[in-house]
Motif scaffolding. Structure first.
Motif, PDB file in Angstrom:
ATOM      1  N   THR A  66      71.781  -2.105  20.686  1.00 41.03           N
ATOM      2  CA  THR A  66      70.888  -1.601  19.652  1.00 41.03           C
ATOM      3  C   THR A  66      69.724  -2.572  19.534  1.00 41.03           C
ATOM      4  OG1 THR A  66      72.214  -2.746  17.969  1.00 41.03           O
ATOM      5  CG2 THR A  66      72.639  -0.389  18.287  1.00 41.03           C
ATOM      6  N   LEU A  67      68.532  -2.039  19.397  1.00 43.10           N
ATOM      7  CA  LEU A  67      67.356  -2.868  19.145  1.00 43.10           C
ATOM      8  C   LEU A  67      67.168  -3.017  17.638  1.00 43.10           C
ATOM      9  CD1 LEU A  67      64.850  -1.388  21.766  1.00 43.10           C
ATOM     10  CD2 LEU A  67      66.424  -3.330  22.016  1.00 43.10           C
ATOM     11  N   ASP A  68      66.466  -4.069  17.228  1.00 44.01           N
ATOM     12  CA  ASP A  68      66.211  -4.297  15.809  1.00 44.01           C
ATOM     13  C   ASP A  68      64.709  -4.238  15.529  1.00 44.01           C
ATOM     14  OD1 ASP A  68      65.266  -6.684  16.853  1.00 44.01           O
ATOM     15  OD2 ASP A  68      67.031  -7.834  16.244  1.00 44.01           O
ATOM     16  N   ALA A  69      64.321  -4.590  14.314  1.00 45.76           N
ATOM     17  CA  ALA A  69      62.914  -4.488  13.916  1.00 45.76           C
ATOM     18  C   ALA A  69      62.006  -5.384  14.737  1.00 45.76           C
ATOM     19  CB  ALA A  69      62.778  -4.827  12.431  1.00 45.76           C
ATOM     20  N   GLU A  70      62.534  -6.509  15.215  1.00 49.55           N
ATOM     21  CA  GLU A  70      61.729  -7.439  16.006  1.00 49.55           C
ATOM     22  C   GLU A  70      61.617  -7.005  17.464  1.00 49.55           C
ATOM     23  OE1 GLU A  70      64.161  -8.637  13.780  1.00 49.55           O
ATOM     24  OE2 GLU A  70      62.467  -8.798  12.382  1.00 49.55           O
ATOM     25  N   ARG A  71      62.380  -5.965  17.836  1.00 47.59           N
ATOM     26  CA  ARG A  71      62.356  -5.468  19.229  1.00 47.59           C
ATOM     27  C   ARG A  71      62.172  -3.948  19.259  1.00 47.59           C
ATOM     28  NH1 ARG A  71      67.933  -7.520  21.380  1.00 47.59           N
ATOM     29  NH2 ARG A  71      68.528  -6.750  19.333  1.00 47.59           N
ATOM     30  N   ASN A  72      61.483  -3.437  18.273  1.00 48.73           N
ATOM     31  CA  ASN A  72      61.350  -1.993  18.091  1.00 48.73           C
ATOM     32  C   ASN A  72      60.298  -1.413  19.041  1.00 48.73           C
ATOM     33  OD1 ASN A  72      61.225   0.612  17.135  1.00 48.73           O
ATOM     34  ND2 ASN A  72      60.704   0.054  15.027  1.00 48.73           N
ATOM     35  N   LEU A  73      60.728  -0.539  19.943  1.00 47.52           N
ATOM     36  CA  LEU A  73      59.795   0.046  20.913  1.00 47.52           C
ATOM     37  C   LEU A  73      58.810   1.023  20.275  1.00 47.52           C
ATOM     38  CD1 LEU A  73      62.027   0.728  24.063  1.00 47.52           C
ATOM     39  CD2 LEU A  73      60.899  -1.384  23.333  1.00 47.52           C
ATOM     40  N   LEU A  74      59.028   1.374  19.006  1.00 43.05           N
ATOM     41  CA  LEU A  74      58.105   2.281  18.312  1.00 43.05           C
ATOM     42  C   LEU A  74      56.968   1.531  17.616  1.00 43.05           C
ATOM     43  CD1 LEU A  74      60.595   4.692  16.465  1.00 43.05           C
ATOM     44  CD2 LEU A  74      59.969   4.619  18.891  1.00 43.05           C
ATOM     45  N   SER A  75      57.077   0.238  17.563  1.00 41.19           N
ATOM     46  CA  SER A  75      56.149  -0.565  16.772  1.00 41.19           C
ATOM     47  C   SER A  75      54.700  -0.455  17.257  1.00 41.19           C
ATOM     48  CB  SER A  75      56.573  -2.033  16.807  1.00 41.19           C
ATOM     49  OG  SER A  75      55.631  -2.854  16.139  1.00 41.19           O
ATOM     50  N   ASP A  76      53.772  -0.546  16.307  1.00 38.30           N
ATOM     51  CA  ASP A  76      52.351  -0.608  16.662  1.00 38.30           C
ATOM     52  C   ASP A  76      51.967  -1.973  17.220  1.00 38.30           C
ATOM     53  OD1 ASP A  76      51.654   2.010  15.970  1.00 38.30           O
ATOM     54  OD2 ASP A  76      51.368   1.476  13.857  1.00 38.30           O
ATOM     55  N   ASP A  77      52.830  -2.946  17.032  1.00 36.90           N
ATOM     56  CA  ASP A  77      52.557  -4.307  17.487  1.00 36.90           C
ATOM     57  C   ASP A  77      53.010  -4.473  18.945  1.00 36.90           C
ATOM     58  OD1 ASP A  77      52.505  -7.034  18.015  1.00 36.90           O
ATOM     59  OD2 ASP A  77      53.188  -7.593  16.019  1.00 36.90           O
ATOM     60  N   PRO A  78      52.092  -4.705  19.868  1.00 31.62           N
ATOM     61  CA  PRO A  78      52.467  -4.839  21.283  1.00 31.62           C
ATOM     62  C   PRO A  78      53.464  -5.965  21.534  1.00 31.62           C
ATOM     63  CG  PRO A  78      50.089  -4.600  21.055  1.00 31.62           C
ATOM     64  CD  PRO A  78      50.638  -4.801  19.683  1.00 31.62           C
ATOM     65  N   SER A  79      53.392  -7.025  20.739  1.00 29.81           N
ATOM     66  CA  SER A  79      54.310  -8.148  20.945  1.00 29.81           C
ATOM     67  C   SER A  79      55.743  -7.771  20.571  1.00 29.81           C
ATOM     68  CB  SER A  79      53.855  -9.366  20.148  1.00 29.81           C
ATOM     69  OG  SER A  79      53.942  -9.135  18.756  1.00 29.81           O
ATOM     70  N   VAL A  80      55.896  -6.918  19.551  1.00 28.76           N
ATOM     71  CA  VAL A  80      57.225  -6.435  19.171  1.00 28.76           C
ATOM     72  C   VAL A  80      57.788  -5.541  20.271  1.00 28.76           C
ATOM     73  CG1 VAL A  80      58.507  -5.001  17.536  1.00 28.76           C
ATOM     74  CG2 VAL A  80      56.806  -6.634  16.696  1.00 28.76           C
ATOM     75  N   ARG A  81      56.964  -4.652  20.788  1.00 29.32           N
ATOM     76  CA  ARG A  81      57.422  -3.784  21.882  1.00 29.32           C
ATOM     77  C   ARG A  81      57.791  -4.618  23.110  1.00 29.32           C
ATOM     78  NH1 ARG A  81      52.761  -0.919  20.411  1.00 29.32           N
ATOM     79  NH2 ARG A  81      51.799  -1.119  22.475  1.00 29.32           N
ATOM     80  N   LYS A  82      57.033  -5.657  23.377  1.00 26.74           N
ATOM     81  CA  LYS A  82      57.347  -6.534  24.512  1.00 26.74           C
ATOM     82  C   LYS A  82      58.680  -7.229  24.307  1.00 26.74           C
ATOM     83  CE  LYS A  82      55.539 -10.275  27.404  1.00 26.74           C
ATOM     84  NZ  LYS A  82      56.850 -10.977  27.465  1.00 26.74           N
ATOM     85  N   ASN A  83      58.968  -7.651  23.068  1.00 28.16           N
ATOM     86  CA  ASN A  83      60.274  -8.242  22.784  1.00 28.16           C
ATOM     87  C   ASN A  83      61.397  -7.276  23.160  1.00 28.16           C
ATOM     88  OD1 ASN A  83      59.072 -10.538  21.726  1.00 28.16           O
ATOM     89  ND2 ASN A  83      59.277  -9.875  19.592  1.00 28.16           N
ATOM     90  N   GLY A  84      61.202  -6.000  22.812  1.00 24.92           N
ATOM     91  CA  GLY A  84      62.197  -4.986  23.139  1.00 24.92           C
ATOM     92  C   GLY A  84      62.359  -4.797  24.631  1.00 24.92           C
ATOM     93  N   VAL A  85      61.245  -4.731  25.320  1.00 22.87           N
ATOM     94  CA  VAL A  85      61.278  -4.563  26.778  1.00 22.87           C
ATOM     95  C   VAL A  85      61.973  -5.760  27.438  1.00 22.87           C
ATOM     96  CG1 VAL A  85      59.850  -4.508  28.865  1.00 22.87           C
ATOM     97  CG2 VAL A  85      59.281  -3.040  26.917  1.00 22.87           C
ATOM     98  N   ASP A  86      61.631  -6.964  26.995  1.00 20.28           N
ATOM     99  CA  ASP A  86      62.238  -8.163  27.568  1.00 20.28           C
ATOM    100  C   ASP A  86      63.745  -8.199  27.322  1.00 20.28           C
ATOM    101  OD1 ASP A  86      59.743  -8.974  28.415  1.00 20.28           O
ATOM    102  OD2 ASP A  86      59.444 -10.435  26.805  1.00 20.28           O
TER     103      ASP A  86
END
Length: 287
Positions: A66-86
Motif C-alpha cells: 500500500t502506498l501512503d500520502a508521501e508516496r501517492n501517485l495521484l498527488s499534484d506534487d511531482p516529488s511525491v509521485r516520484k517517491n511512489g515510483v521509487d
C-alpha cells in the motif's frame, strides 16, 4: 476444482520483520501453497532471510503493498509521485529476488488518501503515467512479474473501486504486465455481480485474487458467494492463487483504514485454518 490457496502475512503480523520469519514454515505446515508478503515498508523488509526460509518450504511467494500520502501517485506534487515510483521499483527488485510473479495491492494511489470527491482526469493521468514507468521498469527486471491493481471499497480509495475501472486503468497504462487484483471483501460492497466482475477482467486482465469474507471474518461463514465466484474463475481459466487475508484489532498502522474493531476468530491463524477448510469444501463442489 483445484485451487491454489494462499495466506497473507497479515494473518499473523502487521509489519513483517526478522522476528516473523517463523510464519513462513507455519504457512507451509498449514497446507497453504502460496504466501503473500504484505510489504508496506520495502526498505525494511528482510529479503535475504525470507529467501532462506522459503527454500525450506514448498510455498510460492507473492507480494502486496500500500502506498501512503508521501508516496501517492495521484498527488499534484511531482516529488511525491516520484517517491511512489521509487518505492514500487524497490518492490519490483524485491519480487525479483523472492521469485514472486505478483505485486498486488493499493499500488496506484495513497491508501486512505480520500479527496472527498470523485477522481479527476488529472489524478488519472498522474497515476497512469507513474504506473507505466513502474511497469516498464518491471519488464526490464522480470518480464514474468505482473503488477496487479487492487479495486478497494469507497472508504479506502476514491480512485479504483470496481473491476471495470481497473481494466480501463490497465488498458491506459498499456503494458502487458499490468493486471487487476480482485478482493471479495471489497467486491461485495462495490460490484453488482461477482461473476460479472470476474468476466469483466477475463483471463487477460485478472492477475490476482484475495478470498476474504464480507466482514473480514472466516471465509465461508458470511455473505460472499464463493461458489459463484469460483465457478467464474474456472470459466475464464484463472489459475493464479486465491489468498486469505485478514487483520487483528491489535494492529496499529492498518486499523484506521481497515476499521478492524473486533476479533473474528480466536486468532488470525485459526481464521486461516477454518477458512482454508471451508473454501476447499466449496471448491470441491465445482466440477
Amino acid at each position: 476444482m483445484k485451487i491454489n490457496f494462499g495466506v497473507d502475512s497479515f494473518i499473523w503480523t502487521e509489519n513483517f520483520s526478522e522476528k516473523d520469519l517463523w510464519i513462513i514454515k507455519k504457512a507451509d505446515e498449514l497446507g497453504f501453497e502460496t504466501i503473500d508478503f504484505a510489504i508496506a515498508h520495502p526498505e525494511t523488509f528482510p529479503v535475504e532471510e525470507v529467501i532462506n526460509e522459503l527454500k525450506q518450504t514448498n510455498l510460492t511467494p507473492v507480494t502486496t503493498t500500500t502506498l501512503d500520502a508521501e508516496r501517492n501517485l495521484l498527488s499534484d506534487d511531482p516529488s511525491v509521485r516520484k517517491n511512489g515510483v521509487d518505492s514500487l521499483k524497490l518492490l519490483v527488485d524485491i519480487n525479483k529476488k523472492l521469485g514472486s510473479k505478483i505485486l498486488g495491492g493499493v499500488n496506484y494511489a495513497g491508501w486512505g488518501c480520500l479527496s472527498g470527491k470523485p477522481r479527476t482526469e488529472t489524478e488519472w493521468k498522474h497515476s497512469v503515467e507513474a504506473m507505466r514507468e513502474v511497469c516498464e521498469y518491471a519488464q526490464t527486471v522480470d518480464p514474468e512479474l505482473n503488477i496487479c491493481v487492487e479495486c478497494v471499497n469507497r472508504f479506502e480509495t476514491h480512485f479504483l473501486n470496481i473491476a471495470e475501472d481497473a481494466v480501463k486503468y490497465c488498458k491506459d497504462v498499456g503494458t502487458n504486465n499490468i493486471k487487476v487484483h480482485l478482493d471479495c471483501f471489497h467486491m461485495i460492497r462495490e460490484e453488482k455481480s461477482f461473476s460479472g466482475a470476474v468476466k469483466t477482467c477475463g483471463k487477460e486482465y485478472l492477475g490476482y485474487v484475495h478470498v476474504n469474507e464480507n466482514d473480514r471474518g472466516i471465509p465461508g461463514t458470511g455473505l460472499v458467494p464463493f461458489e459463484e465466484f469460483f465457478r467464474a474463475l474456472k470459466e475464464i481459466g484463472y489459475t493464479g492463487p486465491c489468498v486469505i487475508e485478514s487483520f487483528d484489532p491489535s494492529f496499529e498502522e492498518l486499523n484506521s483504514n481497515c476499521a478492524i474493531w473486533r476479533s473474528f476468530a480466536p486468532t488470525g491463524e485459526a481464521l486461516a485454518i477454518d477458512g482454508l477448510k471451508n473454501l476447499k469444501e466449496i471448491a470441491e463442489k465445482i466440477e
